[in-house]
Motif scaffolding. Structure first.
Motif, PDB file in Angstrom:
ATOM      1  N   THR A   1      54.279  42.945  34.952  1.00  0.00           N
ATOM      2  CA  THR A   1      53.130  41.981  35.079  1.00  0.00           C
ATOM      3  C   THR A   1      53.359  40.789  34.741  1.00  0.00           C
ATOM      4  OG1 THR A   1      52.210  42.764  33.063  1.00  0.00           O
ATOM      5  CG2 THR A   1      51.199  43.580  34.955  1.00  0.00           C
ATOM      6  N   PHE A   2      54.445  40.621  33.903  1.00  0.00           N
ATOM      7  CA  PHE A   2      54.854  39.236  33.481  1.00  0.00           C
ATOM      8  C   PHE A   2      53.787  38.408  33.119  1.00  0.00           C
ATOM      9  CE2 PHE A   2      58.026  41.124  36.578  1.00  0.00           C
ATOM     10  CZ  PHE A   2      58.852  41.271  35.825  1.00  0.00           C
ATOM     11  N   ASP A   3      52.921  38.768  31.961  1.00  0.00           N
ATOM     12  CA  ASP A   3      51.898  38.249  31.652  1.00  0.00           C
ATOM     13  C   ASP A   3      51.945  37.615  30.073  1.00  0.00           C
ATOM     14  OD1 ASP A   3      48.890  36.994  31.970  1.00  0.00           O
ATOM     15  OD2 ASP A   3      48.278  38.830  30.898  1.00  0.00           O
ATOM     16  N   PRO A   4      52.634  36.829  29.876  1.00  0.00           N
ATOM     17  CA  PRO A   4      53.651  35.809  30.607  1.00  0.00           C
ATOM     18  C   PRO A   4      54.990  36.289  30.771  1.00  0.00           C
ATOM     19  CG  PRO A   4      53.616  34.818  28.674  1.00  0.00           C
ATOM     20  CD  PRO A   4      52.498  35.896  28.385  1.00  0.00           C
ATOM     21  N   ILE A   5      55.745  35.813  31.482  1.00  0.00           N
ATOM     22  CA  ILE A   5      57.141  35.994  31.458  1.00  0.00           C
ATOM     23  C   ILE A   5      57.868  35.553  30.288  1.00  0.00           C
ATOM     24  CG2 ILE A   5      57.786  33.832  32.777  1.00  0.00           C
ATOM     25  CD1 ILE A   5      59.967  35.616  34.077  1.00  0.00           C
ATOM     26  N   THR A   6      58.667  36.267  29.470  1.00  0.00           N
ATOM     27  CA  THR A   6      59.294  36.028  28.391  1.00  0.00           C
ATOM     28  C   THR A   6      60.762  35.549  28.353  1.00  0.00           C
ATOM     29  OG1 THR A   6      59.864  38.249  27.699  1.00  0.00           O
ATOM     30  CG2 THR A   6      57.466  37.311  27.138  1.00  0.00           C
ATOM     31  N   LEU A   7      61.275  35.255  27.264  1.00  0.00           N
ATOM     32  CA  LEU A   7      62.463  34.949  27.525  1.00  0.00           C
ATOM     33  C   LEU A   7      63.593  36.351  27.646  1.00  0.00           C
ATOM     34  CD1 LEU A   7      63.191  32.244  24.778  1.00  0.00           C
ATOM     35  CD2 LEU A   7      63.187  31.681  27.165  1.00  0.00           C
TER      36      LEU A   7
ATOM     37  N   THR B   1      44.516  40.795  32.577  1.00  0.00           N
ATOM     38  CA  THR B   1      45.830  39.569  32.320  1.00  0.00           C
ATOM     39  C   THR B   1      44.819  38.427  32.099  1.00  0.00           C
ATOM     40  OG1 THR B   1      45.661  39.138  34.655  1.00  0.00           O
ATOM     41  CG2 THR B   1      47.165  40.866  34.031  1.00  0.00           C
ATOM     42  N   LEU B   2      46.031  37.742  31.291  1.00  0.00           N
ATOM     43  CA  LEU B   2      45.492  36.486  30.739  1.00  0.00           C
ATOM     44  C   LEU B   2      45.612  35.399  32.056  1.00  0.00           C
ATOM     45  CD1 LEU B   2      44.622  34.453  28.446  1.00  0.00           C
ATOM     46  CD2 LEU B   2      46.943  34.205  27.791  1.00  0.00           C
ATOM     47  N   PHE B   3      46.730  35.549  32.805  1.00  0.00           N
ATOM     48  CA  PHE B   3      46.904  34.687  33.722  1.00  0.00           C
ATOM     49  C   PHE B   3      46.670  35.099  35.064  1.00  0.00           C
ATOM     50  CE2 PHE B   3      49.733  33.052  30.269  1.00  0.00           C
ATOM     51  CZ  PHE B   3      49.742  31.730  30.424  1.00  0.00           C
ATOM     52  N   SER B   4      46.279  34.275  35.968  1.00  0.00           N
ATOM     53  CA  SER B   4      45.919  34.988  37.468  1.00  0.00           C
ATOM     54  C   SER B   4      47.258  35.440  38.093  1.00  0.00           C
ATOM     55  CB  SER B   4      45.428  33.868  38.322  1.00  0.00           C
ATOM     56  OG  SER B   4      46.488  32.982  38.581  1.00  0.00           O
ATOM     57  N   LEU B   5      47.360  36.010  38.889  1.00  0.00           N
ATOM     58  CA  LEU B   5      48.360  36.516  39.894  1.00  0.00           C
ATOM     59  C   LEU B   5      49.207  35.244  40.526  1.00  0.00           C
ATOM     60  CD1 LEU B   5      50.245  38.691  40.909  1.00  0.00           C
ATOM     61  CD2 LEU B   5      48.726  38.723  43.004  1.00  0.00           C
ATOM     62  N   ASP B   6      48.655  34.324  40.746  1.00  0.00           N
ATOM     63  CA  ASP B   6      49.217  33.083  41.307  1.00  0.00           C
ATOM     64  C   ASP B   6      50.009  32.429  40.262  1.00  0.00           C
ATOM     65  OD1 ASP B   6      48.536  33.354  43.899  1.00  0.00           O
ATOM     66  OD2 ASP B   6      46.775  32.418  43.907  1.00  0.00           O
ATOM     67  N   GLU B   7      49.342  32.231  38.945  1.00  0.00           N
ATOM     68  CA  GLU B   7      49.946  31.481  37.855  1.00  0.00           C
ATOM     69  C   GLU B   7      51.132  32.237  37.344  1.00  0.00           C
ATOM     70  OE1 GLU B   7      46.127  29.785  35.307  1.00  0.00           O
ATOM     71  OE2 GLU B   7      46.358  31.816  35.413  1.00  0.00           O
ATOM     72  N   ARG B   8      50.995  33.751  37.353  1.00  0.00           N
ATOM     73  CA  ARG B   8      52.218  34.606  36.899  1.00  0.00           C
ATOM     74  C   ARG B   8      53.525  34.327  37.668  1.00  0.00           C
ATOM     75  NH1 ARG B   8      50.465  39.924  36.812  1.00  0.00           N
ATOM     76  NH2 ARG B   8      48.512  39.299  37.740  1.00  0.00           N
ATOM     77  N   ILE B   9      53.014  34.385  39.163  1.00  0.00           N
ATOM     78  CA  ILE B   9      54.097  34.228  40.089  1.00  0.00           C
ATOM     79  C   ILE B   9      55.070  32.711  39.898  1.00  0.00           C
ATOM     80  CG2 ILE B   9      54.550  33.663  42.633  1.00  0.00           C
ATOM     81  CD1 ILE B   9      52.530  36.032  42.973  1.00  0.00           C
TER      82      ILE B   9
END
Length: 167
Positions: A12-18, A46-54
């Motif tokens: 899901t990368f919500d958010p992507i981390t290091l 999710t905290l971020f929308s799919l578009d934001e995560r992408i």
């Protein structure tokens, strides 16, 4: 590097981390092509929308020409098979991840026997980072700069400020 082998790194990368970024880097050293598959996350809030995560993932992997970022919904199996994936990359941080990931790998092997699951561990300094911890720390006003890129840190700060109740 495996010749022409496509690997899929789902999450899901919500958010992507290091830590996620480190796993992507490691995967690019093993596979000719990598798709970072961002899950629509219908089963998670999710905290971020799919578009934001992408967008955040694309920014994080922009230095790797062999990496694509795509979204998916539904069965991961359908996505991997439709793209011709031969490996699925999963990140393992600690022993606690292993039990779940081992069960998931077994189920995925049952659903797509032609696809191997490859477990990669992030570098030592990233092994304790999770998106869940990062979100919680950010929501409580803590510093996340050691766990995410500066772009993600800024997006988190903006998101948290928009969610904060007026004083």
């Amino acid at each position: 590097m495996a010749q022409n082998v496509l690997a899929v790194y789902p999450g899901t990368f919500d958010p992507i981390t290091l830590g996620h970024e480190d796993v992507v880097r490691r995967a690019t050293q093993l596979f000719a092509r990598v798709i970072v598959a961002v899950a629509a996350g219908h089963h998670k809030k999710t905290l971020f929308s799919l578009d934001e995560r992408i967008d955040m993932v694309r920014d994080a992997v922009r230095h790797y020409p062999q990496v694509q970022v795509e979204s998916f919904s539904g069965l991961l199996r359908d996505f991997v098979v439709s793209r011709g994936g031969k490996a699925m990359v999963r990140g393992l941080r600690a022993v606690t991840d292993f039990d779940y990931e081992f069960q998931l790998a077994g189920m995925n092997r049952s659903l797509m026997p032609q696809v191997e699951t490859v477990f990669l561990t992030p570098g030592d300094k990233y092994q304790f980072i999770s998106s869940t911890f990062v979100r919680e720390i950010a929501m409580l006003g803590g510093e996340v700069h050691r766990f995410v890129s500066s772009t993600v840190k800024d997006r988190l700060a903006l998101k948290v400020s928009r969610l904060a109740p007026p004083v």
